[in-house]
Design an enzyme around this catalytic site. Structure first.
Site, PDB file in Angstrom:
ATOM      1  N   ASP A 198      39.337  22.573  -4.664  1.00 54.09           N
ATOM      2  CA  ASP A 198      39.789  22.096  -5.961  1.00 54.09           C
ATOM      3  C   ASP A 198      39.123  23.015  -6.987  1.00 54.09           C
ATOM      4  O   ASP A 198      38.107  23.641  -6.687  1.00 54.09           O
ATOM      5  CB  ASP A 198      39.332  20.638  -6.129  1.00 54.09           C
ATOM      6  N   LYS A 199      39.674  23.124  -8.202  1.00 53.46           N
ATOM      7  CA  LYS A 199      39.073  24.041  -9.181  1.00 53.46           C
ATOM      8  C   LYS A 199      38.060  23.328 -10.070  1.00 53.46           C
ATOM      9  O   LYS A 199      36.856  23.544  -9.976  1.00 53.46           O
ATOM     10  CB  LYS A 199      40.151  24.718 -10.035  1.00 53.46           C
ATOM     11  N   THR A 200      38.571  22.436 -10.932  1.00 51.62           N
ATOM     12  CA  THR A 200      37.699  21.805 -11.919  1.00 51.62           C
ATOM     13  C   THR A 200      36.675  20.899 -11.247  1.00 51.62           C
ATOM     14  O   THR A 200      37.027  20.020 -10.474  1.00 51.62           O
ATOM     15  CB  THR A 200      38.544  20.988 -12.920  1.00 51.62           C
ATOM     16  N   ASP A 235      36.025  17.388  -5.681  1.00 57.36           N
ATOM     17  CA  ASP A 235      35.022  16.540  -6.314  1.00 57.36           C
ATOM     18  C   ASP A 235      35.381  15.065  -6.204  1.00 57.36           C
ATOM     19  O   ASP A 235      34.782  14.216  -6.851  1.00 57.36           O
ATOM     20  CB  ASP A 235      34.815  16.939  -7.781  1.00 57.36           C
ATOM     21  N   ALA A 262      38.033  13.463  -7.208  1.00 54.32           N
ATOM     22  CA  ALA A 262      39.111  13.040  -8.090  1.00 54.32           C
ATOM     23  C   ALA A 262      40.435  13.602  -7.585  1.00 54.32           C
ATOM     24  O   ALA A 262      40.597  14.801  -7.482  1.00 54.32           O
ATOM     25  CB  ALA A 262      38.848  13.548  -9.495  1.00 54.32           C
ATOM     26  N   ASN A 263      41.358  12.742  -7.276  1.00 54.56           N
ATOM     27  CA  ASN A 263      42.711  13.098  -6.791  1.00 54.56           C
ATOM     28  C   ASN A 263      42.721  13.843  -5.457  1.00 54.56           C
ATOM     29  O   ASN A 263      43.758  14.308  -5.022  1.00 54.56           O
ATOM     30  CB  ASN A 263      43.453  13.979  -7.808  1.00 54.56           C
ATOM     31  N   ASP A 264      41.571  14.004  -4.835  1.00 49.14           N
ATOM     32  CA  ASP A 264      41.522  14.802  -3.604  1.00 49.14           C
ATOM     33  C   ASP A 264      41.386  13.940  -2.356  1.00 49.14           C
ATOM     34  O   ASP A 264      41.292  14.473  -1.253  1.00 49.14           O
ATOM     35  CB  ASP A 264      40.328  15.774  -3.657  1.00 49.14           C
TER      36      ASP A 264
END
Length: 1268
Positions: free
Chosen positions: A514-516, A897, A899-901
């Site tokens: 993930d990026k952010t 992190d 979130a959404n993952d």
């Protein structure tokens, strides 16, 4: 009776099952009972292990409708069998959604999928505990006019399946969603609440609202554990050894088994207790429910059913069910489900006006579609916002295991088995050992009969061969390495809830990030703003904290368009929103209920600028280009309605009103492309795309703002029910906010380590495409010299086929002419020499990914081979990408992190969450270190654990075979190893070595090669087989050579080949026991010495160090154990100690024979080390690893990726050396890479288009047409 009555349960879902109906058959039951008695209960065990045998041997086939027992089989790759008993419950009706008071007169409502009670018996929901039956009986007595209905159901994996006559199948009743109720209907018909009778009636079907994780009693767990086939085999072994008077060894094995079982029980019990404690927090709370007569009643949350209307308390609560808000707003912490600790604002479900109720506005309620209005079970409602005199109400949608949290808990309680080649191969290997045991079994029987051995001895000794060949300590030994790896991971801050996955992590060759918050810092810093006026950009400004901007629409949008809230006096919400709001310098106030009336019942959130920025005297000058003005000295904006941020829409909006102003304003912020599409064309600058591209290429995160003045006819009431599509149209473009998202300090170094190790890295983000590409370049995921090809896919529309347009991100204007290329899925093979070309990467967004997955499935496999950036990906698309990568045989790691993952973390082979929140329950690994440095650590530990597993398995296999060889040779002279010899070998040597050889820590860096994935691979099999042959050879030489010695004679207690002067103590050994078993003889003693050293030799030979583990000499417990054992064995070899000789039942042999034995052991050690280290490691392993390295990414010389491309000459040499032209790579990605290396049209040329053109005869083929 339909013999082929096969039903499919949960069609198309993850838990899809095939179901067959069976009826109990008495005569079959009697036969099975007889078989159980005659086999001493063994048949019962067999039927317990094999559910399909159990059902087929005791039942006859029948239709699913009439079944008493159902036999189910999963449709996934594991094809597991399950059985369940069908039960019957009585209820006064058959449809939980009918009102008992009206059902005699009213037929089924058109939207209800269930028949009326007059129809045949139907069951379509959950039932509590039907065994007690009292609630149903009470309701039947209360409604004596109704004929009780028989409802058939069975329970499987905490879900109850009910027979539905309409669909002629068993189904699960999820809740209110099954009615497919529209949003307007939910408001009009379901928001008043249920009567107590309706609630009790529904509870018969839906059961108690509880996620009941029952912690099994120790006794139940013990029985389940003990009935494991392996422990049954151990029990058989212990009985056999006891019969053969091998009491000490039997006791040792029992002791080992007890420790193993106790450890296992403790671990399982602890996991159950942890899970129970996790879900127990919301299990039983008191809730207020609205009754149909407007009364409010307080009940236990366990009594809630779908359709109940609950009141959310103003001070918050933990949600005991899934419910949809019908009035008011809530601030919710959903970290339990999403991993995102940022509070989320939940608004009430839109209620379209009667005139607006068209299909696209008034859609059926769905928890996924309407998650911004849904409060999920287990999430924490921090506080509520409400209007004067109104309660915050929510309609219960799902209860118990049907809730979002319930589904998560079910996935933890009933996980899919781990499919890993190592474990499959381990079973095959054990079968091979069983086959070897079978040969020994027959051999010992034949030999014993020829030598006229008594029948009892024949049975015991032949069965003993089996217990020798299949080592009883194998599972404990295999687990040791994983347990040690788990401990090492814990020490570096990585926690694991699925230890079996550690081995699989050793195979990972691709990691998605993930990026952010993962590659970059979580927080964003405001870099600057660029306002738009009269359709053109101003110069960029550092901030908006300026006196001349305080009353501009731009700043008003920044100050109002967010979901921030105050929790205990502190501003809280999305980090981006926080940074944006703080940059304005404005303050936010949430009014009390009393103050709300001052603002004409607007939403009680008010924002106002700092006084120092306001002009000293309110005045409206004509030259000001803003529409906002002051009515009084108080300049405040009230937020009337929020349309929360939606990842699907990629924007959020608010309706706000300046205090004292009659007309309202709409403000929108979101992805620039999306916001610009909602604005009037004349307000969007012509150079919008260039400016945006300029920022995104530099890696900035860009947010666009827009505004619209609303019509005066839109009153507060209308705004509360208007759809967002009416608001988000014909807007004026205000400008851009530029946010900077810095890379985490560790990111570039970690990615470089992964690249060096030939591990592909992929970025999967919800952010903008060009920003993602820029970050990928900054962090080294895409080297500067590499080309990025963006795939823009368009779905079919207006009769045109789906298209993919290719453009090169960094060279948009290189090619002036447009080539149209129409391709379809027919494989066209051009056999050419591999062509050299620059390295390239594909990038695409979520929309393109969805189109390609649907319309170009074959193309998707080619794209994921080189896809490096996947932007604007929705949570479910992240999971689909993981599946697509796994579909071409990659071992995929995922790092996010939280979130959404969650879905992607769970689906990947090794998912590691950087969030320590409860969402980490969904991820096999959780890191306490909030950066990606945990990824190489996890892979290194995985590789070390995998190599340890191989070492231990090989060692245990050799241990069995060495002992098998010794016993087989001794059987030929009607001898055997002694009880204490077995004990010394199994306890002192094997257990000590096996538990210390697993302690090697992981190698300090990731190397470019991977360990093999299975035991059934060339090098490993060669290793085991060569060592077996070496051991067999040296034991046979010893056995035959001792008999050729001049001093050799058949040993008896009075034999003296050592020229001992004292015979007394030796003659004391002359007892019948030893004579009976013929343990003490020269062959036994010689083989005991040689085999004991052989165990230690293979332990050292197999204990591999570099490149995956630290060298064995750094593992001091192993070194200490091995050296101690060598010293002890050499000591008793050259310096016999009478007491030790007596204990081990070994006899005295001449000194020269001891020297010869020492030479045999020395030569054996040299040969073993030479063969394993030099021949196998250098020749075979290098070749295999070279091939693996070459295919690691599915990269061929024609199209290498930057992350470890292969030199062309090396490729050709290796191809000639170890890959014949006929040899097809095992992994699909390698096979695809091989095909693409000779495809002249790959990669696609810049600014070309691929169009799906199915042929009429066959949809899967198409022609290739190139037009200039």
């Amino acid at each position: 009776m339909e013999k082929d009555d096969l039903k499919i349960l949960n069609k198309g879902e993850e838990e899809e099952l095939e179901l067959q109906g069976y009826r109990l058959c008495r005569w079959r039951l009697a036969l099975v009972g007889l078989g159980v008695l005659s086999t001493g209960g063994f048949l019962l065990l067999l039927l317990y292990w094999m559910p399909e045998w159990c059902v087929k041997s005791t039942c006859t086939r029948t239709t699913a409708r009439d079944a008493e027992v159902v036999l189910m089989r999963s449709t996934d790759e594991f094809r597991r069998w399950f059985l369940a008993r069908v039960r019957v419950m009585l209820a006064p009706g058959s449809n939980p959604f009918h009102s008992l008071d009206t059902q005699t007169t009213s037929p089924s409502s058109p939207c209800c999928p269930f028949p009326s009670p007059a129809s045949p018996p139907l069951a379509n929901g959950h039932t509590p505990h039907p065994s007690d039956g009292s609630p149903a009986q009470e309701l039947i007595r209360r409604y004596a006019d109704y004929q009780p209905t028989q409802i058939r159901y069975f329970t499987f994996h905490s879900a109850k399946y009910y027979w539905n006559d309409e669909v002629q199948n068993f189904e699960v009743l999820n809740g209110l969603e099954d009615l497919h109720v529209n949003c307007s209907t939910l408001h009009s018909e379901h928001s008043t609440g249920l009567t107590r009778n309706q609630q009790e009636y529904r509870r018969l079907f839906f059961g108690v609202n509880e996620i009941a994780v029952k912690v099994p009693s120790v006794f139940k767990l013990l029985i389940k554990e003990v009935l494991n086939p392996f422990y049954i085999f151990q029990l058989f072994s212990v009985i056999l050894w006891s019969a053969d008077e091998y009491y000490y060894y039997a006791v040792a094995i029992v002791f080992m088994s007890v420790i193993s079982i106790a450890t296992s029980l403790y671990t399982i019990k602890k996991q159950y207790v942890m899970l129970h404690d996790m879900v127990a927090a919301h299990s039983i709370v008191r809730v207020s429910v609205c009754r149909a007569n407007n009364d409010i009643e307080e009940i236990l949350s366990t009594d809630l059913v779908p359709g109940d209307v609950i009141v959310i308390p103003s001070n918050g609560t933990i949600m005991p069910c899934d419910a949809v808000l019908v009035s008011g707003t809530c601030i919710v912490n959903e970290s339990m489900l999403t991993g995102e600790s940022v509070p989320v604002t939940k608004t009430n479900l839109p209620n379209p006006m009667p005139g607006e109720r068209v299909a696209d506005v008034d859609i059926a309620y769905n928890t996924e579609e309407h998650k911004r209005h849904t409060l999920f079970c287990g999430t924490n409602v921090i506080q509520t916002r409400f209007y004067t005199g109104e309660l915050v109400k929510a309609v219960v949608v799902r209860t118990g295991f049907c809730t979002a949290k319930g589904q998560l808990v079910r996935s933890i309680l009933y996980p899919k088995p781990t499919d890993f080649k190592l474990y499959r191969d381990a079973y095959l290997f054990l079968l091979c050992l069983v086959a070897v045991a079978g040969i020994g079994f027959v051999y010992s029987i034949v030999l014993s009969i020829m030598n006229k051995v008594p029948a009892k001895t024949i049975i015991i000794e032949s069965l003993d061969i089996i217990t020798i060949t299949v080592p009883p300590a194998l599972p404990a030994a295999m687990t040791a390495g994983i347990v040690y790896a788990q401990r090492r991971l814990k020490r570096i801050g990585i926690f694991c809830i699925s230890p079996q996955r550690i081995n699989i992590c050793g195979q990972i060759n691709l990691v998605c990030f993930d990026k952010t918050g993962t590659l970059t810092e979580d927080g964003l810093d405001l870099w600057g703003v660029q306002r738009v006026e009269n359709g053109s950009f101003h110069l960029s400004e550092e901030n908006a904290y300026k006196e001349n901007l305080v009353k501009s629409q731009f700043v008003a949008c920044m100050a109002t368009c967010h979901s921030l809230t105050k929790i205990e006096g502190q501003l809280s919400g999305d980090p981006l929103d926080l940074k944006m709001f703080e940059a304005t310098g404005w303050s936010l106030e949430e009014a009390t209920e009393e103050e709300t009336s001052l603002h004409n019942r607007i939403m009680p959130t008010v924002v106002k600028p700092p006084k120092q920025l306001l002009p000293p005297e309110p005045a409206v000058s004509p030259e000001q280009d803003m529409e906002l003005y002051e009515l009084s000295s108080a300049y405040e904006i009230g937020i009337v309605r929020q349309f929360p941020f939606s990842s699907a829409l990629q924007r959020m909006s608010v309706v706000a009103r300046l205090l004292g102003e009659k007309r309202m304003d709409a403000y929108t912020k979101g992805a620039p492309e999306v916001v610009a599409s909602l604005c009037k064309k004349e307000t969007v600058p012509e150079n919008f795309a260039e400016v945006l591209e300029g920022y995104t290429k530099q890696g900035f995160r860009v947010i666009a703002l827009a505004h619209r003045r609303l019509e005066s006819k839109l009153t507060w009431h209308k705004v509360q029910n208007i759809s967002r599509d009416h608001i988000e149209a014909n807007m004026e473009f205000l400008g851009l906010i530029i946010m900077q998202n810095k890379l985490k300090a560790e990111t570039p170094g970690v990615l470089q380590d992964l690249h060096r190790a030939n591990i592909r890295t992929v970025m999967v983000t919800g952010d903008n495409m060009l920003t993602a590409i820029s970050v990928a370049r900054d962090c080294g995921m895409i080297p500067p010299q590499d080309t990025v090809i963006i795939a823009d896919a368009v779905p079919p529309h207006d009769g045109k086929a789906a298209k993919i347009t290719w453009r090169y991100a960094d060279k948009p204007s290189k090619t002036s002419r447009l080539e149209e290329v129409n391709i379809s899925l027919e494989d066209v093979c051009h056999v050419e020499e591999p062509k050299t070309q620059e390295m390239y990467h594909f990038a695409m967004n979520g929309k393109s990914f969805a189109v390609i997955a649907e319309h170009f499935p074959d193309m998707l496999q080619k794209l994921v081979l080189h896809g490096t950036v996947f932007a604007r990906m929705a949570p479910d698309q992240k999971t689909q990408l993981i599946e697509a990568l796994q579909g071409v045989d990659y071992f995929v790691g995922m790092c996010g992190d939280g979130a959404n993952d969650c879905g992607a973390l769970k689906r990947a082979h090794g998912g590691i969450s950087l969030s320590e929140l409860e969402a980490s329950v969904a991820s096999p690994f959780t890191s306490r270190t909030p950066n990606i440095s945990c990824v190489p650590s996890l892979i290194r530990e995985g590789r070390a654990a995998l190599i340890t597993s191989f070492c231990v398995f090989k060692f245990m296999a050799l241990y069995s075979i060495i002992q098998y060889i010794s016993v087989t040779l001794l059987y030929s002279i009607l001898s055997n190893l002694g009880d204490f010899q077995f004990l010394f070998i199994d306890i002192a040597i094997i257990l000590l070595i096996v538990f210390t050889m697993s302690l090697n820590p992981a190698w300090k860096e990731l190397v470019s090669r991977r360990p093999p994935s299975g035991l059934i691979s060339g090098p490993l099999l060669c290793s085991v087989l060569t060592q077996i042959l070496i051991c067999l050879g040296f034991q046979t030489i010893t056995f035959l050579w001792v008999r050729q010695q001049p001093w050799y004679t058949v040993w008896n207690p009075l034999t003296d080949v050592c020229n001992l002067t004292l015979h007394n103590n030796v003659s004391d050994l002359n007892n019948t026991e030893i004579d009976d078993h013929n343990i003490q003889n020269y062959e036994n003693t010689s083989l005991f010495y040689v085999s004991s050293f052989q165990y230690l030799i293979v332990a050292i030979v197999f204990s591999k160090g570099k490149p995956f583990r630290q060298p064995s000499y750094k593992n001091w417990p192993f070194v200490l154990s091995a050296v101690s054992l060598y010293f002890f064995l050499l000591f008793i070899l050259f310096h016999p100690v009478e007491k030790i000789d007596e204990f081990l039942e070994i006899v005295c042999v001449p000194f020269e024979w001891r020297v010869k034995l020492f030479l045999i052991i020395l030569v054996n050690a040299l040969v073993s080390i030479l063969v394993e280290t030099f021949i196998l490691d250098i020749v075979l392993w290098k070749l295999v690893f070279s091939r693996d390295k070459q295919g690691n990414f599915g990269v061929t010389p024609a199209a290498p990726t930057p992350q470890g491309g292969i030199d062309l000459r090396a490729h050709k040499c290796l191809s000639r050396l170890c890959c014949s032209s006929k040899m097809t790579p095992k992994a699909r990605y390698m096979h695809l890479a091989q095909e693409l290396s000779v495809d002249p049209d790959w990669p696609p040329k810049p600014t070309t288009t691929i169009e799906a053109k199915p042929s009429p005869e066959n949809g899967s083929t198409y022609r290739i047409i190139v037009s200039s």
